[in-house]
Write an enzyme that holds these catalytic residues in place. Structure first.
Site, PDB file in Angstrom:
ATOM      1  N   ARG A  59      -2.491 -12.663   5.436  1.00 22.36           N
ATOM      2  CA  ARG A  59      -3.677 -12.012   6.242  1.00 22.36           C
ATOM      3  C   ARG A  59      -4.899 -12.960   6.416  1.00 22.36           C
ATOM      4  O   ARG A  59      -5.015 -13.622   5.627  1.00 22.36           O
ATOM      5  CB  ARG A  59      -3.938 -10.487   5.607  1.00 22.36           C
ATOM      6  N   LYS A 202      -0.106  -3.800   7.880  1.00 20.75           N
ATOM      7  CA  LYS A 202      -1.362  -3.370   7.303  1.00 20.75           C
ATOM      8  C   LYS A 202      -2.358  -3.099   8.452  1.00 20.75           C
ATOM      9  O   LYS A 202      -3.177  -2.098   8.090  1.00 20.75           O
ATOM     10  CB  LYS A 202      -2.120  -4.703   6.753  1.00 20.75           C
ATOM     11  N   HIS A 222      -2.606   3.324  -1.320  1.00 18.71           N
ATOM     12  CA  HIS A 222      -1.960   1.920  -1.312  1.00 18.71           C
ATOM     13  C   HIS A 222      -1.117   1.908  -2.897  1.00 18.71           C
ATOM     14  O   HIS A 222      -1.707   1.541  -3.915  1.00 18.71           O
ATOM     15  CB  HIS A 222      -2.761   0.799  -1.378  1.00 18.71           C
ATOM     16  N   SER A 241      -2.176  -6.997  -7.257  1.00 16.05           N
ATOM     17  CA  SER A 241      -1.231  -8.214  -7.595  1.00 16.05           C
ATOM     18  C   SER A 241      -1.271  -8.501  -9.018  1.00 16.05           C
ATOM     19  O   SER A 241      -2.361  -8.792  -9.505  1.00 16.05           O
ATOM     20  CB  SER A 241      -1.493  -9.172  -6.506  1.00 16.05           C
ATOM     21  N   LYS A 245       3.306  -3.506 -10.620  1.00 12.17           N
ATOM     22  CA  LYS A 245       3.720  -2.324  -9.781  1.00 12.17           C
ATOM     23  C   LYS A 245       5.304  -2.118  -9.461  1.00 12.17           C
ATOM     24  O   LYS A 245       5.579  -1.295  -9.344  1.00 12.17           O
ATOM     25  CB  LYS A 245       2.622  -2.136  -8.775  1.00 12.17           C
ATOM     26  N   THR A 246       5.470  -3.324  -8.684  1.00  9.02           N
ATOM     27  CA  THR A 246       6.971  -3.430  -8.258  1.00  9.02           C
ATOM     28  C   THR A 246       7.865  -3.336  -9.250  1.00  9.02           C
ATOM     29  O   THR A 246       8.760  -2.420  -9.180  1.00  9.02           O
ATOM     30  CB  THR A 246       7.128  -4.813  -7.403  1.00  9.02           C
ATOM     31  N   ASP A 260       4.923   0.788  -1.405  1.00  8.00           N
ATOM     32  CA  ASP A 260       3.479   0.210  -0.993  1.00  8.00           C
ATOM     33  C   ASP A 260       2.543   1.144  -0.301  1.00  8.00           C
ATOM     34  O   ASP A 260       1.288   1.164  -0.745  1.00  8.00           O
ATOM     35  CB  ASP A 260       3.550  -0.960  -0.007  1.00  8.00           C
ATOM     36  N   ARG A 325       7.621 -14.017   1.648  1.00  6.68           N
ATOM     37  CA  ARG A 325       7.918 -12.514   1.795  1.00  6.68           C
ATOM     38  C   ARG A 325       9.200 -12.126   2.447  1.00  6.68           C
ATOM     39  O   ARG A 325       9.682 -13.176   3.304  1.00  6.68           O
ATOM     40  CB  ARG A 325       6.650 -11.913   2.763  1.00  6.68           C
TER      41      ARG A 325
END
Length: 534
Positions: A59, A202, A222, A241, A245-246, A260, A325
């Protein structure tokens, strides 16, 4: 041939193109065939479509704008540096030029889908894309309509122009070299000059984060979410990050709702997306089997190095970017809730990787403490992650996703507080970082211990042994947890020098307070316990 309504919509968008050049809702196979035959991408050995996004491999916040006009002028939190204003006249010039450019393309791809699995709160989205791989990407990331829903789709609520090869010019457009512009008033998005597909995802999420609280009273989050298949009880996990979390949301004992973006409505929680967008750096089957196996036919891999002969992805190679990604539909994961909806969460978890090694591995938060840490959004960077970092550095991203939350932060915080009370939701702060000392001296908390704590929080057994009060951080810490050493629960006991722990803990607590006072002057913790003033 395009449908008459789609042709009418394109004309209203300023796009005039022959019908045989417009491809509507193509299936993945057709999009993949086109992308390969028109040299947009390669097919990898896993079956994934591999693309390079050019100069932008992530981004570009400096090129993202919100139109400063109409209701948005009053509603957007312009005090946040994340929300850069652009005047309506300049935006109209960019949009007109992009539309003219897209009218001249040999092919345009239209994708229709939903932002929101719960159709009561969903928005119909139509993306007009210049490239087939973009269409595949967004098709897999949006919630895919049924055949009947497509027939009744009608006019979209949100429209997106995606023109990666249109390079913005300061003289011609007023911005350069790329522009991601959100027109909140008319629900239009322009993504031009950047091939990074994450900008589309996003931007739509940011639009939803503006609309849902204002129009529906829904809290956009989020976060990831999962559910216990036996009880139906859900949990949401926030985390920046590197906080896990994942990994923690992909629990083999639970079903994944989404990884997400979610909304919390009066009816429960729902996934805003229909897919996942996972980082691939250093990905292995041993570490992340679900993600590894999900990157197959129908997925899109961005900026992943390939073996030229075998077309095998080299996930350990970061020569293109650390931000490789892969986008894939959520059905590529075995243990998922395909409806994308669940009950109001019984548990909320804030994940932080504390590199100072002073936060308890888990602590229970009251409503106002939960709002405080939601507004704080803390984690820490460690030495080696960025040039110039030689000791842990605190990172604060309000709401655990500040760049995508365009309204006043208090709008989201009070919505969270109200829902916690209404649904009797338990909230915990989980440290997935260090203990026994800071990064370089202490050690990372074992994943097995973190999993045990998270599971105990989710099923409620963490409460059985009672709590002690941590006076430095103002939180309640459990006295015991099955499968976790009791000394680990009190980080002071894990340090060789308890006095050094006290100094380091107080230093981090002071950072919390200084950040909060700077960001929210005049707001005290006790203020968060009171109902919101309308």
């Amino acid at each position: 041939m395009t449908e008459p309504m789609i042709e009418s919509i394109l004309i209203n968008l300023g796009i005039e193109v022959d019908q045989d050049r417009v491809h509507v809702d193509w299936c993945p196979a057709k999009l993949i065939e086109h992308a390969i035959s028109h040299h947009e991408a390669y097919l990898t050995s896993t079956g994934s479509l591999s693309v390079s996004t050019g100069a932008f491999t992530g981004r570009s916040p400096e090129n993202r704008y919100i139109v400063d006009a109409g209701e948005a002028d009053k509603n957007v939190n312009w005090a946040s540096k994340q929300n850069k204003p652009i005047d309506e006249a300049t935006y109209r010039v960019v949009r007109k030029n992009v539309a003219r450019y897209m009218s001249q393309r040999r092919h345009l791809f239209i994708v229709r889908g939903y932002a929101g699995a719960d159709r009561k709160y969903a928005r119909k989205v139509m993306v007009v894309a210049e490239r087939a791989h973009q269409a595949l990407f967004i098709r897999q990331m949006l919630v895919r309509p049924t055949v009947d829903e497509l027939e009744q789709f009608g006019r979209p609520d949100i429209t997106v122009y995606a023109a990666p090869t249109y390079v913005c010019s300061r003289d011609r457009d007023g911005v350069e070299p790329a522009a991601v512009i959100l027109d909140m008033n008319h629900k239009k998005i322009v993504v031009a000059g950047t091939g990074y597909c994450g900008e589309i995802k996003k931007a739509i999420f940011t639009m939803m984060n503006y609309l849902l609280p204002i129009e529906d009273g829904v809290l956009p989050m989020h976060c990831s979410a999962n559910v216990d298949p036996k009880t139906g009880k859900t949990a949401v996990l926030f985390g920046l990050s590197g906080t896990g979390k994942t990994t923690l949301s992909a629990d083999p004992e639970r079903l994944l709702i989404g990884d997400d973006e979610h909304g919390w409505s009066p009816r429960g929680i729902f996934n805003i997306e229909g897919g996942c967008y996972a980082k691939t750096i250093d990905l292995t089957h041993e570490r992340e089997p679900d993600i590894f196996d999900a990157i197959r036919f129908g997925s899109v891999s961005e900026n992943v190095k390939l073996n030229r002969k075998t077309r095998e992805p080299i996930y350990s190679d970061s020569s293109i970017t650390e931000n490789g990604r892969a986008a894939y539909p959520i059905e590529h994961i075995d243990r998922v809730v395909e409806s994308g909806v669940g009950q109001s969460p019984s548990v909320v978890l804030f994940l932080t990787a504390d590199a100072y090694g002073v936060l308890p591995p888990i602590s229970k938060l009251s409503r106002e403490e939960a709002m405080f840490h939601f507004l704080t959004g803390y984690t820490a960077k460690v030495a080696g992650t960025e040039i110039g970092i030689v000791e842990p550095q605190p990172t604060f991203s309000a709401l655990f996703g500040e760049p995508f939350m365009p309204l006043d932060h208090m709008v989201y915080a009070y919505l969270l507080g109200e829902k916690i009370v209404r649904h009797n939701t338990r909230v915990y702060l989980v440290n997935t970082g260090w203990t026994g000392g800071p990064y370089g001296i202490g050690h990372r908390i074992a994943l097995s211990h973190t999993r045990a704590l998270v599971r105990a929080a989710m099923d409620g057994s963490i409460d059985d042994a009672g709590y002690r009060r941590d006076e430095i951080f103002g939180v309640d810490v459990p006295r015991e947890c099955l499968g976790v050493p009791t000394t680990l629960l009190d980080p002071r006991q894990t340090w060789d020098d308890p006095e050094e722990y006290d100094k380091a803990a107080q230093k981090l607590a002071d950072m919390f307070n200084e950040n909060f006072k700077k960001r929210y002057p005049g707001v005290e913790l006790e203020d968060l316990a009171r109902p919101r003033e309308e």
